[in-house]
Design an enzyme around this catalytic site. Structure first.
Site, PDB file in Angstrom:
ATOM      1  N   LYS A   1       0.895  -1.192   0.112  1.00  0.00           N
ATOM      2  CA  LYS A   1      -0.001   0.059   0.066  1.00  0.00           C
ATOM      3  C   LYS A   1       0.544   1.231   0.175  1.00  0.00           C
ATOM      4  CE  LYS A   1      -3.047  -3.039  -0.188  1.00  0.00           C
ATOM      5  NZ  LYS A   1      -3.524  -3.219  -1.485  1.00  0.00           N
TER       6      LYS A   1
ATOM      7  N   ARG B   1      -7.933  -7.593  -9.901  1.00  0.00           N
ATOM      8  CA  ARG B   1      -8.663  -8.731 -10.117  1.00  0.00           C
ATOM      9  C   ARG B   1      -9.963  -8.352 -10.786  1.00  0.00           C
ATOM     10  NH1 ARG B   1      -9.314  -7.601  -4.526  1.00  0.00           N
ATOM     11  NH2 ARG B   1     -11.425  -6.950  -4.041  1.00  0.00           N
TER      12      ARG B   1
END
Ligand code: MV4
Length: 512
Positions: free
Chosen positions: A124, A300
């Protein structure tokens, strides 16, 4: 991409997943004339995805770590079935760069983003730096990871309290703490660091200014391997519980047309910065003043992709397959538009009255809704078992309407038609409550909506607010009936003390 069918296209795709997303991928395969290979654990021998696929291979015991997350077994199934590509769906292996590489090393095509993009977006702090450098707005905060409470205090002094302390290896709500003032700072920092160390094996953390009344709005992107990237507009995903999305919609009722164009452009810039290929999602946090900031990228296909498909007509799973086969995007940005409104409710085997604990079991009777504007992506059938081993999602009920009001009307109708009985509980009533909540109807909510508004009462019945909401619904129904008498929802509110929810009548067909 229509012309991509010939020798470019795969013969056989192995689907390294289960449940509704495996069924969704099987459908895309069938549309494309590709054979589908399912894999299944011992708990899933009779699962819908196994019945629907052209072929199915066992991959081990029920626990996911020994089956759906067993690289050797999955690759063995791919080899035995002579599959030429692997689709990971969401969850499981979908964002594991090492698995993507293993698939490619085995000579198979990975139907997903490049491993390097999965990796860079998985960290992150790394993602924040990369996005910032690419001119993508990030929430004001620390430029990199921090080590001490003193460093956090220095950043807080600059950006102001409240702040969020976030684990670098976290994401999706894990390793996340709110800090109101200087007083709690040292202890919160210690907690985040030690929790992050024990859960992720990585104690690094960073800091952001806390955004008030945040909304989670994400932008779908599609990128081919030839450098073409488009965004496929936004999804509003603020209705969440414990960082699990509950209701999603597209468009977002909050953003303006100008913001939509800006967020789309920024999302494309973000995807370009990681040399993205395939379908992906840029998550933004949007504050009350409508500033938007990059939060994370999901590398995804996502659970909520149907709402985008319903308003744009783009088949995102098919696009993933075609992109992996080397096809060029068949459209340009200017060819894409949002038409009407779509809403999705995630139907779960869980018990809202008992803190939403999973409540899986055998489904005895099952009636799925249908009719105008209804799409139901299910992973189960009547007589099937919702296993205790996996995410207990039953189906994704999605509707399309010409506008938000019609979409909500259709969702209420569809939820009213939905019947599930058996040895399990569902969140259907919870969705009926949301679909009648005045705040939801107005589009006035943030990521804390459910925490703030939902208070199930002791006896496990509908929440207090639901009774008010049900009265509201009855009022709407009565008003509609004044114009055209169709009977639906027309039952008057009965005795003053009886649950108004029950008085709606048709909403009580589950009898539990
Ligand atoms: C925030 C925030 C407010 N301010 N960051 C939670 C999940 C994680 N991925 C990011 N999260 C948040 N980050 C700042 N600077 C509020 C949340 C948040 C949230 C975000 C998205 C969806 C649901 C959420 C629920 C609570 C808090």
């Amino acid at each position: 991409m229509a012309g991509s069918r010939g020798r470019l296209m795969f013969k056989r795709i192995l689907i390294a997943n289960r449940g509704e997303i495996a069924v969704r991928i099987i459908r895309a395969c069938r549309d494309l004339g590709i054979e589908s290979i399912a894999v299944y654990s011992d708990a899933d021998r009779a699962a819908l995805h196994v019945r629907e696929a052209d072929h199915a291979y066992p991959v081990g015991p029920a626990p996911a770590a020994e089956s759906y997350l067993n690289t050797a077994k999955i690759l063995e199934a791919a080899k035995s079935s002579r599959a030429d590509a692997v689709h990971p769906g969401y969850g499981f292996f979908s964002e594991r760069a090492a698995f993507a590489r293993s698939v490619q090393r085995a000579g198979l095509t990975w139907i997903g983003p490049p491993a390097h993009a999965i990796e860079r977006m998985g960290d992150k702090v790394e993602a924040r730096k990369l996005m910032s450098a690419a001119g993508v707005p990030v929430v004001p905060g620390s430029p990199g990871t921090l080590e001490t409470a003193a460093e956090v205090a220095a950043i807080a002094k600059k950006i102001g309290f409240p702040i969020m302390v976030k684990a670098a290896a976290g994401g999706g709500g894990k390793g996340l703490r709110f800090v109101e003032n200087d007083k709690d700072l040292a202890s919160v920092v210690r907690t985040v660091a030690s929790e992050a160390k024990s859960s992720f094996g990585d104690g690094r953390f960073y800091v952001e200014k806390f955004l008030k009344q945040p909304r989670h709005i994400e932008v779908q992107v599609l990128a081919d391997a030839h450098g073409n990237i488009v965004h496929v507009f936004e999804r509003e995903c603020s209705i969440q519980r414990r960082h699990q999305k509950v209701v999603e919609e597209s468009p977002s009722p909050f953003i303006t047309a100008k913001m939509r164009a800006e967020m789309g452009e920024v999302a494309v810039r973000a995807a370009k910065a990681v040399k993205y290929v395939s379908a992906g999602t840029i998550e933004f946090l949007v504050d009350a003043e409508r500033n938007f900031y990059f939060l994370e990228m999901n590398t995804r296909i996502q659970v909520e992709h149907p709402v985008t498909e319903l308003v744009t007509g783009v088949d995102l799973v098919r696009a993933q397959i075609e992109i992996a086969a080397g096809a060029k995007l068949p459209f340009k940005q200017k060819d894409l538009t949002q038409r009407g409104w779509a809403i999705e409710c995630r139907i779960y085997a869980e018990d809202p009255a008992a803190g939403f604990v999973p409540a899986p079991g055998k489904i005895e009777t099952l009636r799925f809704p249908d009719g105008p504007g209804v799409r139901n992506d299910a992973g189960v059938y009547a007589g099937a078992e919702v296993p205790v081993f996996y995410d207990p999602m039953i189906s994704k009920l999605a509707v399309w309407g010409a506008n938000r009001e019609q979409a909500i009307d259709r969702m209420r109708r569809a939820l009213g038609e939905f019947v599930i009985s058996g040895d399990l509980r569902t969140n259907l009533d919870f969705h009926r409550w949301i679909m009648t909540h005045p705040g939801f109807l107005k589009g006035d909510f943030d990521t804390y909506f459910i925490d703030r508004e939902y208070h199930p009462n002791q006896n496990g019945a509908a929440p207090r607010g639901a009774e008010l909401a049900a009265i509201f619904l009855a009022a709407i129904a009565a008003q509609k009936n004044a114009n055209h008498s169709n009977g639906a929802g027309a039952q008057p509110v009965a005795a003053p003390n009886a649950s108004a929810w029950r008085a709606i009548g048709r909403f009580d067909i589950l009898g539990r």
